[in-house]
Design an enzyme around this catalytic site. Structure first.
Site, PDB file in Angstrom:
ATOM      1  N   CYS A 113       0.820  -1.227   0.000  1.00 15.84           N
ATOM      2  CA  CYS A 113       0.000   0.000   0.000  1.00 15.84           C
ATOM      3  C   CYS A 113       0.843   1.262   0.000  1.00 15.84           C
ATOM      4  CB  CYS A 113      -0.911   0.017   1.229  1.00 15.84           C
ATOM      5  SG  CYS A 113      -1.878  -1.467   1.357  1.00 15.84           S
ATOM      6  N   ASN A 164     -10.018  -0.856  -2.492  1.00 17.26           N
ATOM      7  CA  ASN A 164      -8.617  -0.608  -2.161  1.00 17.26           C
ATOM      8  C   ASN A 164      -7.754  -1.139  -3.302  1.00 17.26           C
ATOM      9  OD1 ASN A 164      -5.998  -0.831  -1.156  1.00 17.26           O
ATOM     10  ND2 ASN A 164      -6.634  -1.486   0.887  1.00 17.26           N
ATOM     11  N   HIS A 175      -4.002   6.934   1.207  1.00 24.53           N
ATOM     12  CA  HIS A 175      -4.174   5.626   0.561  1.00 24.53           C
ATOM     13  C   HIS A 175      -5.583   5.138   0.888  1.00 24.53           C
ATOM     14  CE1 HIS A 175      -4.147   1.442  -0.243  1.00 24.53           C
ATOM     15  NE2 HIS A 175      -4.026   1.078   1.025  1.00 24.53           N
TER      16      HIS A 175
HETATM   17  O1  UT7 Z   1      -4.604  -1.389   2.471  1.00 23.75           O
HETATM   18  C1  UT7 Z   1      -4.029  -2.337   3.288  1.00 23.75           C
HETATM   19  C2  UT7 Z   1      -4.324  -2.064   4.670  1.00 23.75           C
HETATM   20  N1  UT7 Z   1      -5.566  -2.696   5.040  1.00 23.75           N
HETATM   21  C3  UT7 Z   1      -6.373  -2.086   5.872  1.00 23.75           C
HETATM   22  O2  UT7 Z   1      -6.097  -0.964   6.249  1.00 23.75           O
HETATM   23  C4  UT7 Z   1      -7.591  -2.831   6.380  1.00 23.75           C
HETATM   24  C5  UT7 Z   1      -7.839  -2.495   7.818  1.00 23.75           C
HETATM   25  N2  UT7 Z   1      -8.929  -3.271   8.391  1.00 23.75           N
HETATM   26  C6  UT7 Z   1     -10.209  -3.078   8.018  1.00 23.75           C
HETATM   27  O3  UT7 Z   1     -10.488  -2.290   7.139  1.00 23.75           O
HETATM   28  C7  UT7 Z   1     -11.287  -3.841   8.744  1.00 23.75           C
HETATM   29  O4  UT7 Z   1     -10.716  -4.553   9.794  1.00 23.75           O
HETATM   30  C8  UT7 Z   1     -12.112  -4.810   7.848  1.00 23.75           C
HETATM   31  C9  UT7 Z   1     -12.994  -4.010   6.911  1.00 23.75           C
HETATM   32  C10 UT7 Z   1     -11.184  -5.700   7.064  1.00 23.75           C
HETATM   33  C11 UT7 Z   1     -13.006  -5.705   8.688  1.00 23.75           C
HETATM   34  O5  UT7 Z   1     -13.862  -4.917   9.473  1.00 23.75           O
HETATM   35  P1  UT7 Z   1     -13.996  -5.187  11.041  1.00 23.75           P
HETATM   36  O6  UT7 Z   1     -15.003  -4.248  11.517  1.00 23.75           O
HETATM   37  O7  UT7 Z   1     -12.627  -5.090  11.629  1.00 23.75           O
HETATM   38  O8  UT7 Z   1     -14.569  -6.645  11.088  1.00 23.75           O
HETATM   39  P2  UT7 Z   1     -13.942  -7.981  11.736  1.00 23.75           P
HETATM   40  O9  UT7 Z   1     -12.803  -8.477  10.945  1.00 23.75           O
HETATM   41  O10 UT7 Z   1     -13.730  -7.718  13.201  1.00 23.75           O
HETATM   42  O11 UT7 Z   1     -15.152  -8.985  11.580  1.00 23.75           O
HETATM   43  C12 UT7 Z   1     -16.414  -8.752  12.198  1.00 23.75           C
HETATM   44  C13 UT7 Z   1     -17.382  -9.841  11.769  1.00 23.75           C
HETATM   45  C14 UT7 Z   1     -16.831 -11.258  11.911  1.00 23.75           C
HETATM   46  O12 UT7 Z   1     -17.903 -12.090  12.294  1.00 23.75           O
HETATM   47  P3  UT7 Z   1     -18.102 -12.505  13.841  1.00 23.75           P
HETATM   48  O13 UT7 Z   1     -16.848 -13.217  14.228  1.00 23.75           O
HETATM   49  O14 UT7 Z   1     -18.300 -11.213  14.588  1.00 23.75           O
HETATM   50  O15 UT7 Z   1     -19.314 -13.375  13.792  1.00 23.75           O
HETATM   51  C15 UT7 Z   1     -16.417 -11.611  10.514  1.00 23.75           C
HETATM   52  O16 UT7 Z   1     -16.454 -13.000  10.271  1.00 23.75           O
HETATM   53  O17 UT7 Z   1     -17.694  -9.676  10.374  1.00 23.75           O
HETATM   54  C16 UT7 Z   1     -17.481 -10.925   9.701  1.00 23.75           C
HETATM   55  N3  UT7 Z   1     -17.057 -10.618   8.321  1.00 23.75           N
HETATM   56  C17 UT7 Z   1     -17.925 -10.409   7.324  1.00 23.75           C
HETATM   57  N4  UT7 Z   1     -19.266 -10.442   7.261  1.00 23.75           N
HETATM   58  C18 UT7 Z   1     -19.836 -10.160   6.077  1.00 23.75           C
HETATM   59  C19 UT7 Z   1     -15.789 -10.472   7.857  1.00 23.75           C
HETATM   60  N5  UT7 Z   1     -15.831 -10.172   6.549  1.00 23.75           N
HETATM   61  C20 UT7 Z   1     -17.137 -10.119   6.198  1.00 23.75           C
HETATM   62  C21 UT7 Z   1     -17.788  -9.866   4.987  1.00 23.75           C
HETATM   63  N6  UT7 Z   1     -19.140  -9.887   4.979  1.00 23.75           N
HETATM   64  N7  UT7 Z   1     -17.108  -9.549   3.858  1.00 23.75           N
END
Ligand code: UT7
Length: 353
Positions: A116, A310, A280
């Site tokens: 990134c 992204n 970014h």
């Molecule tokens: O450019 C490179 C750098 N990358 C970044 O900066 C990314 C930084 N991180 C993020 O943007 C966020 O962490 C994400 C968007 C990737 C994820 O969001 P989050 O609010 O941190 O969600 P999480 O990973 O804590 O997951 C929450 C829930 C989980 O379910 P449970 O365990 O609470 O039942 C996941 O399994 O959301 C679930 N989940 C989804 N549900 C529907 C994860 N991905 C998805 C999905 N659709 N695509």
């Protein structure tokens, strides 16, 4: 004093629009979750056999070259940033040179693997070459064809819904104007948690960093070869990107403002003096967090992740190019480019347009 200016800029995104709804055909996800957590509505995916990371980069480069009023033959160095290259090796730099039809000039081509942060790292490297007088016309490209390597299933959904394809390019030239060019830059990294956002295979690690190397299915340690792709690697998905999203998020919202303030301080400026911040495009929530932390107005921050997702090394040049086309970047404006991502690596550049 000689500085580095962006003499021309361009971007290219594939025509193929893939909405959040389209993703639901492949994985258990929904539009509401994706928009709420990331701000993304749709992204572009390249078409196999038609587009590659290099061909998209070439299209962006052609526009940047034309807008810089120069020609491909005049380019004296290439820098190509990507994490999704056409080949494992050689890198996209030489492929771009071939696509532009300038192999005869035998100019140098450097490939950057800073994910990134690739564009910010590339710009800072190019800036040193130009300030030293070594090169006068550097083509810097950030491009990604993520869609070829994402896991389109529920197991990979936290990664796959975020990323999109596209390319951006700039032509960098020297300027002697006092009020123009790159003014300051800062590059950082912290490899202690390198695997938090990673794609492990193919690679030469041989399980070295892992508690349970058997997960990779490597043969007897004394038998050479045969370790790049094993049945276990395919079964466990180590050839797909892995991300511990919440950990990345937490670090990003600290390091983005920190490094922006560092580059502002270096030129004795304050956040309110930034005309446009191009962060970014990792996640709209991260950009909004950075905006709040620096107390920036809406018109000081440019976001287009809603349309493209992204695009990693391509996200800053695509956003800068779009902002420029929309008249939001004008001669004399103080522009801040900042990135954070896999590695971790992060960085920022302040420049006067
Ligand atoms: O450019 C490179 C750098 N990358 C970044 O900066 C990314 C930084 N991180 C993020 O943007 C966020 O962490 C994400 C968007 C990737 C994820 O969001 P989050 O609010 O941190 O969600 P999480 O990973 O804590 O997951 C929450 C829930 C989980 O379910 P449970 O365990 O609470 O039942 C996941 O399994 O959301 C679930 N989940 C989804 N549900 C529907 C994860 N991905 C998805 C999905 N659709 N695509």
């Amino acid at each position: 004093m000689r500085k580095t200016k962006i003499a021309g800029i361009g971007h290219y995104v594939p025509d193929n629009v893939f909405t959040n709804e389209d993703l639901t055909k492949y994985m258990d996800t929904n539009d509401e979750w994706i928009q709420e957590r990331t701000g993304i509505k749709e992204r572009r995916f390249g078409t196999k056999h038609k587009e590659t990371t290099t061909t998209m980069g070439t299209e962006a480069a052609k526009i940047a070259i034309e807008r810089a009023n120069t020609t491909a033959e005049e380019i004296d160095f290439i820098i190509f940033a990507t994490l999704s290259p056409d080949y494992y090796f050689p890198g996209c730099g030489v492929l771009l040179q071939r696509e532009l039809g300038i192999s005869k000039t035998e100019i140098g081509a450097l490939d950057i693997r800073n994910q990134c942060t690739g564009f910010v790292y590339g710009l800072t490297v190019a800036d040193q070459f130009i300030k030293s007088g070594m090169y006068k016309n550097i083509l810097l490209v950030g491009a990604e064809m993520h869609s070829m390597g994402l896991e389109f299933s529920t197991r990979g959904r936290n990664v796959s819904v975020i990323f999109g394809d596209g390319a951006g390019a700039v032509v960098l030239q020297p300027t002697e104007e006092e009020d123009q060019g790159v003014l300051s830059s800062a590059l950082h990294s912290d490899g202690t948690k390198a695997e938090i956002l990673s794609l492990l295979s193919p690679g030469s690690h041989g399980g070295h960093y892992h508690e349970n190397p058997e997960e990779f299915g490597f043969p007897d340690p004394n038998t050479p070869g045969g370790v790049f792709i094993t049945d276990k690697i395919l079964e466990n998905g180590f050839h797909y990107p892995f991300m511990d999203g919440p950990s990345v998020f937490k670090k990003a919202v600290v390091k983005f403002p920190e490094v922006i303030l560092e580059t502002l301080k270096a030129i004795d400026k304050k956040p309110e003096e930034i005309d446009l911040l191009i962060p970014h495009q990792a996640n709209l929530r991260i950009s909004q967090f950075v905006q709040r932390a620096l107390k920036l107005r809406d018109d000081q921050v440019y976001n287009n992740i809603q349309k493209y997702g992204n695009t990693t090394a391509a996200s800053i040049p695509i956003a800068l190019s779009e902002a420029w086309e929309e008249g939001k970047v004008k001669r004399g404006d103080l522009i801040c480019l900042a990135a954070f991502g896999s590695g971790f690596t992060w960085g920022s550049c302040m420049l006067r347009w």
